[in-house]
Write a protein that holds these residues in place. Structure first.
Motif, PDB file in Angstrom:
ATOM      1  N   ARG A  51      12.240  42.066 113.778  1.00 60.08           N
ATOM      2  CA  ARG A  51      11.257  42.417 112.885  1.00 60.08           C
ATOM      3  C   ARG A  51      10.604  41.297 112.093  1.00 60.08           C
ATOM      4  N   TRP A  52      11.610  40.446 111.520  1.00 60.75           N
ATOM      5  CA  TRP A  52      11.499  39.380 110.489  1.00 60.75           C
ATOM      6  C   TRP A  52      10.602  38.369 111.374  1.00 60.75           C
ATOM      7  N   LEU A  53      11.288  37.907 112.607  1.00 66.55           N
ATOM      8  CA  LEU A  53      10.712  36.958 113.742  1.00 66.55           C
ATOM      9  C   LEU A  53       9.295  37.223 113.898  1.00 66.55           C
ATOM     10  N   ARG A  54       8.983  38.365 114.183  1.00 66.72           N
ATOM     11  CA  ARG A  54       7.579  38.638 114.587  1.00 66.72           C
ATOM     12  C   ARG A  54       6.725  38.510 113.305  1.00 66.72           C
ATOM     13  N   ASP A  55       7.107  38.925 112.252  1.00 66.52           N
ATOM     14  CA  ASP A  55       6.183  38.824 111.204  1.00 66.52           C
ATOM     15  C   ASP A  55       6.018  37.647 110.783  1.00 66.52           C
TER      16      ASP A  55
END
Length: 310
Positions: A290-294
């Protein structure tokens, strides 16, 4: 002849798989951290228990025969599933000292991932992120990694993968601020006379797209895009770089985009997040995903503020 699974020496199957892949008993012993004699005894015991040979001896090499190939096809999925299970159990047992081990290309680590580690720590202070930068295709299960950010076609044996971008990342023309003062808005003919960094074929594609057919001879090539961009920052030449990797340097002025013309091509493989199937729903990996995509969305919005978030 073997008539029951109860008689199958399961402890010998990992040695069987390793010998089959390496085709050498000594190399298999080193990989398994066992003695040559122990591995040889396990293979001999497996063959005796089964009642038939699994390998052909060819000098120092040991090569699967037809029976061995059939057995490997049958046991490999089960052994891979067991490996996944052990890794998932170890990850779940780490508790408050959880650590997420990720391997990725040096260029992606240096130019994009590491500059964002501060925001990762702010968001997940209890989850340490361990980064391994390597040009090699790491075996995640064997080497104890939870995930990999890879560049390629997205089909790797033994792992699941998710493409991080729906469209190819464009290559853009960049140079140092010193180069930009001379060349910003220059015609392709003028750019062709400058020192060029990187891949010959890529430059040929760019100049062809610009309507100029010339023979391109870069002054330096690199096996890592991060090194190429560092050379461009130091005014050693112009570079064609993936926009994502140049993003931070463009924002803080270390590099300048010298042309609106960008190119994409089929051989420019996309980035993927790869991981063992057993870890798909592991909470730390889900947080990292999730952090990577954000962060990728943040980078896109910074580079193209008028584009809608995909």
């Amino acid at each position: 002849m073997l008539t029951s699974m109860a008689r199958l020496p399961l402890h010998a199957l990992p040695a069987f798989r390793t010998v089959a892949k390496l085709q050498n008993l000594r190399a298999a012993a080193e990989s398994l951290h066992l003695t040559h004699s122990a591995v040889s005894q396990q293979i001999r015991g497996l063959e005796e228990q089964l009642g038939f040979d699994l390998f052909e001896r060819r000098g120092r090499r040991v090569v699967l025969n037809a029976a061995g190939e059939a057995l490997l096809r049958s046991v490999e999925p089960a052994l891979a599933q067991l490996d996944d299970g052990v890794q998932a159990a170890a990850a779940a047992a780490s508790g408050s000292a959880q650590r997420l081990r990720v391997t990725t290309l040096p260029s992606f680590a240096q130019r994009w991932l590491l500059p964002r580690m501060g925001r990762w720590r702010e968001r997940h202070p209890q989850l340490a992120l361990e980064i391994d930068a390597s040009q090699q295709l790491i075996d995640l299960q064997r080497d104890g990694f939870h995930a990999a950010i890879r560049q390629g076609h997205g089909r790797w044996p033994g792992v699941e993968s998710e493409r991080l971008f729906d469209a190819p990342i464009p290559h853009i023309l960049v140079g140092s601020p010193t180069a930009a003062r001379r060349l910003l808005g220059a015609q392709p003919e003028a750019l062709a006379r400058e020192p060029l960094l990187g891949d010959t074929d890529l430059w040929s594609l760019w100049f062809t797209a610009a309507g100029l057919r010339i023979h391109v001879t870069p002054v330096a090539t690199f096996n890592d895009a991060g090194l190429m961009l560092q050379a461009a920052e130091q005014n050693l030449g112009l570079a064609l770089a993936r926009e994502l990797l140049a993003a931070d340097a463009l924002c803080d002025g270390r590099l300048v985009k010298l042309s609106d013309l960008s190119i994409t091509y089929e051989e420019s493989y996309s980035y993927h997040l790869a991981y063992p199937p057993a870890l798909r729903d592991w909470a730390p990996l889900m947080l990292f995903r999730r952090w990577l995509r954000d962060e990728l969305d943040r980078s896109r919005m910074t580079l193209h503020p008028k584009k809608k978030r995909s």
